[in-house]
Design a protein around this motif. Structure first.
Motif, PDB file in Angstrom:
ATOM      1  N   ASP A 295       0.844  -1.190   0.000  1.00 44.30           N
ATOM      2  CA  ASP A 295       0.000   0.000   0.000  1.00 44.30           C
ATOM      3  C   ASP A 295       0.881   1.243   0.000  1.00 44.30           C
ATOM      4  OD1 ASP A 295      -2.342  -1.496   0.102  1.00 44.30           O
ATOM      5  OD2 ASP A 295      -2.186  -1.699   2.285  1.00 44.30           O
ATOM      6  N   PHE A 296       0.401   2.287  -0.662  1.00 44.45           N
ATOM      7  CA  PHE A 296       1.182   3.527  -0.755  1.00 44.45           C
ATOM      8  C   PHE A 296       1.026   4.361   0.506  1.00 44.45           C
ATOM      9  CE2 PHE A 296       1.381   8.088  -1.880  1.00 44.45           C
ATOM     10  CZ  PHE A 296       2.715   8.151  -2.250  1.00 44.45           C
ATOM     11  N   ASP A 297       2.147   4.769   1.061  1.00 42.61           N
ATOM     12  CA  ASP A 297       2.181   5.652   2.221  1.00 42.61           C
ATOM     13  C   ASP A 297       3.258   6.701   1.955  1.00 42.61           C
ATOM     14  OD1 ASP A 297       2.172   6.974   4.593  1.00 42.61           O
ATOM     15  OD2 ASP A 297       2.734   5.255   5.850  1.00 42.61           O
ATOM     16  N   ALA A 298       2.815   7.926   1.693  1.00 44.83           N
ATOM     17  CA  ALA A 298       3.768   8.982   1.317  1.00 44.83           C
ATOM     18  C   ALA A 298       4.782   9.275   2.407  1.00 44.83           C
ATOM     19  CB  ALA A 298       3.005  10.258   0.968  1.00 44.83           C
ATOM     20  N   THR A 299       4.428   9.011   3.678  1.00 41.30           N
ATOM     21  CA  THR A 299       5.348   9.312   4.785  1.00 41.30           C
ATOM     22  C   THR A 299       6.552   8.374   4.813  1.00 41.30           C
ATOM     23  OG1 THR A 299       4.082   7.898   6.299  1.00 41.30           O
ATOM     24  CG2 THR A 299       3.468  10.244   6.181  1.00 41.30           C
ATOM     25  N   GLU A 300       6.498   7.272   4.035  1.00 42.30           N
ATOM     26  CA  GLU A 300       7.628   6.355   3.993  1.00 42.30           C
ATOM     27  C   GLU A 300       8.786   6.916   3.163  1.00 42.30           C
ATOM     28  OE1 GLU A 300       6.170   2.734   2.406  1.00 42.30           O
ATOM     29  OE2 GLU A 300       4.967   2.206   4.175  1.00 42.30           O
ATOM     30  N   PHE A 301       8.513   7.964   2.403  1.00 40.60           N
ATOM     31  CA  PHE A 301       9.521   8.534   1.521  1.00 40.60           C
ATOM     32  C   PHE A 301      10.023   9.865   2.086  1.00 40.60           C
ATOM     33  CE2 PHE A 301       6.656   5.888  -0.866  1.00 40.60           C
ATOM     34  CZ  PHE A 301       7.497   5.086  -1.616  1.00 40.60           C
ATOM     35  N   GLU A 302      11.276  10.151   1.836  1.00 38.89           N
ATOM     36  CA  GLU A 302      11.889  11.349   2.394  1.00 38.89           C
ATOM     37  C   GLU A 302      12.762  12.026   1.345  1.00 38.89           C
ATOM     38  OE1 GLU A 302      14.811  12.649   6.157  1.00 38.89           O
ATOM     39  OE2 GLU A 302      14.212  10.564   5.851  1.00 38.89           O
ATOM     40  N   ASP A 303      12.758  13.335   1.370  1.00 42.04           N
ATOM     41  CA  ASP A 303      13.586  14.111   0.449  1.00 42.04           C
ATOM     42  C   ASP A 303      15.006  14.153   1.004  1.00 42.04           C
ATOM     43  OD1 ASP A 303      14.698  15.804  -1.370  1.00 42.04           O
ATOM     44  OD2 ASP A 303      13.334  17.485  -1.024  1.00 42.04           O
ATOM     45  N   ASP A 304      15.799  13.128   0.707  1.00 43.20           N
ATOM     46  CA  ASP A 304      17.148  13.042   1.263  1.00 43.20           C
ATOM     47  C   ASP A 304      18.077  14.120   0.704  1.00 43.20           C
ATOM     48  OD1 ASP A 304      17.120  12.003  -1.263  1.00 43.20           O
ATOM     49  OD2 ASP A 304      18.326  10.229  -0.811  1.00 43.20           O
ATOM     50  N   TYR A 305      17.790  14.625  -0.500  1.00 41.04           N
ATOM     51  CA  TYR A 305      18.650  15.673  -1.082  1.00 41.04           C
ATOM     52  C   TYR A 305      18.561  16.956  -0.266  1.00 41.04           C
ATOM     53  CZ  TYR A 305      20.518  19.066  -4.418  1.00 41.04           C
ATOM     54  OH  TYR A 305      21.244  20.061  -5.001  1.00 41.04           O
ATOM     55  N   ALA A 306      17.327  17.387   0.040  1.00 37.92           N
ATOM     56  CA  ALA A 306      17.155  18.612   0.830  1.00 37.92           C
ATOM     57  C   ALA A 306      17.793  18.463   2.199  1.00 37.92           C
ATOM     58  CB  ALA A 306      15.664  18.941   0.963  1.00 37.92           C
ATOM     59  N   GLY A 307      17.633  17.278   2.821  1.00 35.58           N
ATOM     60  CA  GLY A 307      18.241  17.042   4.129  1.00 35.58           C
ATOM     61  C   GLY A 307      19.758  17.083   4.070  1.00 35.58           C
ATOM     62  N   ALA A 308      20.330  16.513   2.995  1.00 29.71           N
ATOM     63  CA  ALA A 308      21.783  16.504   2.852  1.00 29.71           C
ATOM     64  C   ALA A 308      22.323  17.911   2.649  1.00 29.71           C
ATOM     65  CB  ALA A 308      22.183  15.607   1.678  1.00 29.71           C
ATOM     66  N   VAL A 309      21.618  18.733   1.856  1.00 40.82           N
ATOM     67  CA  VAL A 309      22.035  20.121   1.641  1.00 40.82           C
ATOM     68  C   VAL A 309      21.989  20.900   2.953  1.00 40.82           C
ATOM     69  CG1 VAL A 309      21.455  22.302   0.506  1.00 40.82           C
ATOM     70  CG2 VAL A 309      21.378  20.167  -0.781  1.00 40.82           C
ATOM     71  N   GLU A 310      20.927  20.713   3.718  1.00 42.54           N
ATOM     72  CA  GLU A 310      20.793  21.404   4.996  1.00 42.54           C
ATOM     73  C   GLU A 310      21.915  21.016   5.956  1.00 42.54           C
ATOM     74  OE1 GLU A 310      17.528  21.932   8.628  1.00 42.54           O
ATOM     75  OE2 GLU A 310      16.983  20.862   6.794  1.00 42.54           O
ATOM     76  N   ALA A 311      22.256  19.730   5.996  1.00 44.83           N
ATOM     77  CA  ALA A 311      23.343  19.272   6.869  1.00 44.83           C
ATOM     78  C   ALA A 311      24.683  19.837   6.412  1.00 44.83           C
ATOM     79  CB  ALA A 311      23.381  17.751   6.880  1.00 44.83           C
ATOM     80  N   LEU A 312      24.886  19.890   5.098  1.00 47.59           N
ATOM     81  CA  LEU A 312      26.135  20.423   4.551  1.00 47.59           C
ATOM     82  C   LEU A 312      26.300  21.897   4.904  1.00 47.59           C
ATOM     83  CD1 LEU A 312      28.653  20.215   2.755  1.00 47.59           C
ATOM     84  CD2 LEU A 312      27.174  20.654   0.775  1.00 47.59           C
ATOM     85  N   VAL A 313      25.235  22.668   4.718  1.00 47.18           N
ATOM     86  CA  VAL A 313      25.282  24.099   5.028  1.00 47.18           C
ATOM     87  C   VAL A 313      25.530  24.320   6.518  1.00 47.18           C
ATOM     88  CG1 VAL A 313      23.925  26.218   5.083  1.00 47.18           C
ATOM     89  CG2 VAL A 313      23.830  24.744   3.078  1.00 47.18           C
TER      90      VAL A 313
END
Length: 325
Positions: free
Chosen positions: A203-221
């Motif tokens: 079954d599809f659950d949108a909360t299982e997916f995460e925008d890892d790119y945005a998180g990685a950019v935020e951590a880098l900054v």
């Protein structure tokens, strides 16, 4: 949330006063183009491609480019004559099965909230859509342009809400200019593909997916900020909490102003300036002493000069007396 539109949904003789809210927002990471050397922002000027001069906003008009490259200028009066509408009505045209709407046509999504006495007819429309398992095809005027859209019911944490989704016009959907020509799959290959589908079924659950790119950019900054890798530019308005040396800032401002006027600035830093300031009283004192030393000498020279003048006058008087005798 702030309502971006107010109007009413009308189906038959029923009218539902509603407010429209944007249902989505982009969390895409945005960057600024800067000079790698000092972090200064890159500015873009409105320059005419023909004369190379910068163009003011007041002199900018809308232009329609033809297929052969010619440009047709459209004035504000021309634009005012175009068909537009300011209707505040979401008119239901028909109720259609869900499967007949190609998801490719969907554009933007908005939440509809009942306003005032519209709560009861809102609930009625919502229940009708659910029971019929259909979407309502509507026409609506947004930003003075009529568009087609659909109404459907969505389950949210706040309850069941009617969603309006604007749609692309049919001629805005592109037709692929290529053909996919492949050989028919073998029965064994089809069987393995079915097994793979069953293995990954769920079954599809949108909360299982995460925008890892945005998180990685935020951590880098964040790591660069903590490491002090920050470019301070003249246009920076935010600080990292450090205490600003007001005197140093003023001294730098003075130095910058002198440089802009083409004047030489002898001071290199705040410490040199401070030492120069401390030396000034001593220099003044030395100058006063020097002036004090020079004053007696000047007085003596003045006395000698006066004595010489007196002697000269006496000598001249004696000579005249001798001549007279």
């Amino acid at each position: 949330m702030r309502a971006i539109w107010k109007g009413a949904v009308s189906f038959g003789l029923v009218s539902v006063p509603v407010k429209l809210y944007a249902a989505t927002e982009s969390h895409d990471v945005s960057f600024r183009q800067v000079h790698a050397k000092d972090g200064g922002r890159i500015k873009y000027q409105r320059v005419c491609s023909l004369d190379g001069e910068e163009v003011a906003y007041a002199d900018i008009a809308k232009g329609y480019e033809t297929e052969d490259g010619e440009m047709v200028i459209l004035t504000d009066d021309d634009m005012a004559e175009l068909p537009s509408t300011s209707s505040r009505e979401i008119a239901v045209e028909k109720f259609v099965p869900r499967e007949q709407i190609d998801p490719l046509l969907f554009e933007k999504s908005y939440y509809l909230e009942p306003e005032g006495a519209g709560a009861k007819p809102y609930a009625l429309l919502r229940q009708a859509l659910k029971d019929a398992d259909r979407m309502a095809v509507v026409t609506v005027a947004l930003r003075q342009r009529t568009t087609i859209a659909v109404l459907r019911v969505r389950e949210t944490e706040a309850g069941e809400v009617i969603v309006l989704q604007t749609m692309m016009w049919p001629d805005e959907v592109r037709v692929p200019d290529f053909k996919v020509e492949v050989d028919d799959a073998k029965p064994q290959e089809v069987k393995m593909a079915h097994m793979l589908v069953e293995t990954l079924a769920g079954d599809f659950d949108a909360t299982e997916f995460e925008d890892d790119y945005a998180g990685a950019v935020e951590a880098l900054v964040k790591s660069k900020i903590e490491g002090g890798e920050i470019k301070r530019t003249e246009t920076s308005t935010k600080t990292s909490g450090e205490v600003v040396d007001l005197l140093a800032a003023l001294q730098k401002s003075v130095a910058a102003a002198k440089t802009a006027r083409g004047e030489a600035d002898s001071s290199d830093d705040s410490s040199d300036d401070s030492s120069d300031e401390s030396d000034k009283p001593a220099k003044k004192s030395t100058a006063r002493k020097s002036a004090a030393k020079k004053t007696p000498a000047k007085k003596a020279a003045a006395k000698k000069s006066a004595a010489k003048k007196t002697t000269t006058k006496k000598t001249a008087a004696k000579k005249q007396a001798k001549k007279a005798s």
